[in-house]
Design an enzyme around this catalytic site. Structure first.
Site, PDB file in Angstrom:
ATOM      1  N   ASP A  26       0.855  -1.172   0.000  1.00 20.29           N
ATOM      2  CA  ASP A  26       0.000   0.000   0.000  1.00 20.29           C
ATOM      3  C   ASP A  26       0.897   1.230   0.000  1.00 20.29           C
ATOM      4  OD1 ASP A  26      -2.527   1.364   0.222  1.00 20.29           O
ATOM      5  OD2 ASP A  26      -2.026   1.767   2.316  1.00 20.29           O
ATOM      6  N   ASP A  28      -0.333   5.129   0.761  1.00 18.98           N
ATOM      7  CA  ASP A  28      -0.666   6.080   1.815  1.00 18.98           C
ATOM      8  C   ASP A  28      -0.585   5.400   3.177  1.00 18.98           C
ATOM      9  OD1 ASP A  28      -1.337   8.430   0.243  1.00 18.98           O
ATOM     10  OD2 ASP A  28      -3.095   7.318  -0.429  1.00 18.98           O
TER      11      ASP A  28
END
Length: 343
Positions: A26, A28
């Site tokens: 991922d 963010d």
């Protein structure tokens, strides 16, 4: 497919970067926050890549194109090509193209990432409900997305046009704190129309399918900061996961995680990819030990005794909490124990 209920974080005698062929990372809250690299991310990713691990960046944020994301990562010191970035815009575009004719018009409520992904699939982005769209797609449009775009989506959805959403993350981390995500915007249209969108992004299968198709990963490790997207997505895909505590998830949420939100491994940040993971062992009378810490279940709260690395204490607490909860959610108060660990 039945799965055994995870009752403790797992151990690994190998560095995770050696035990898995591909990291599905991922962005963010894991690699960066507010556009700036998170501490230890750049050097950890470089070391994992140099050791032979493929790095793929998997994001529910549909605003930016893979080229833009790759450019940003490269500027941060993480050399990345567009082919290494997989977005929920790509996943939802594939989902739409399987249900509408080639060349169909799609009303876009969101940013350039959605438009590029739709064109890649031979679909035509349009801006108005009056453009006779065959579908409506909604993705994160950033803080400057006009309110009128939600009305445009509502007009089309109310007429029965199929509605798709890139993802339904209610929040998104930023450099200033936690901000509303695409899920909050989806709720606006849901309230106005009473309709339900088809969703592509994490934690749902279309995103995992898109990721595997684009990376060819054989033994992937999902690395994320969110229990309800990254970790649940790994659970739904039947693959292992590493939770890092650099984003939205805190210790209390982790202790209260239901089975689908319990990660395989837990670590502070991306340095956790470069080493093994410690054993969490039974310590008698329902207790568990990790490193110098022993955790037990009291009458109404989790108890912690010992000293050592805070993460070892958290892992021991997870084992007690998850074992006590079984297939449910732990209701024992872990606040005092977490405070002792500084978590």
């Amino acid at each position: 497919m039945s799965r055994s209920v995870r009752t403790r974080p797992e151990a690994s005698g190998q560095a995770l970067s050696e035990a898995y062929d591909t990291a599905l990372l991922d962005l963010d809250g894991v690699v960066y926050a507010g556009g700036n690299a998170i501490a230890h991310a750049v050097e950890s990713l470089a070391a994992a890549w140099e050791g032979g691990m493929r790095l793929a960046y998997v994001t529910n944020n549909a605003l930016r194109t893979p080229d833009t994301v790759a450019g940003h990562l490269t500027e941060l010191g993480i050399p990345t090509g567009a082919e290494d970035v997989i977005t929920s815009a790509q996943a939802v575009a594939r989902l739409i193209c399987e249900q509408v004719p080639q060349g169909a018009r799609v009303l876009v409520i969101g940013g350039e990432g959605l438009r590029v992904a739709l064109r890649e699939r031979g679909l035509v982005p349009v801006e108005s409900a009056d453009d006779d769209p065959a579908a409506v797609v909604q993705g994160f449009g950033g803080p400057d997305l006009p309110w009128g775009r939600f009305a445009e989506a509502s007009y089309a959805v109310a007429r029965g046009v199929p509605w798709f959403a890139s993802n339904t993350d209610l929040t998104i981390p930023s450099g200033r704190g936690i901000a509303p995500g695409n899920g909050a915007a989806v709720e606006v249209v849901r309230i106005a129309t009473g309709a339900e969108p088809q969703v592509a992004g994490k934690p749902l299968p279309p995103m995992h399918r898109e990721t595997i198709l684009r990376t060819g990963a054989k033994r992937p490790l999902v690395v994320g900061d969110r229990l309800d997207t990254d970790i649940e997505g790994a659970f739904n895909g039947g693959v292992d996961s590493l939770l890092v505590l650099t984003g939205v998830c805190d210790g209390a949420q982790l202790l209260a995680a239901p089975p689908q939100h319990r990660p395989t491994y837990v670590d502070a940040d991306l340095r956790g990819m470069l080493g093994g993971q410690p054993d969490v062992v039974e310590a008698g009378e329902g207790g568990f030990r990790c490193g110098g810490w022993t955790a037990t279940a009291g009458a109404d709260r989790l108890e912690l005794d010992g000293e050592g690395e805070a993460l070892d204490g958290l892992r021991a607490l997870c084992a007690v909490a998850w074992t006590a909860a079984g297939e449910g959610v732990c209701e024992l108060d872990g606040g005092k124990a977490l405070a002792r660990l500084g978590l």
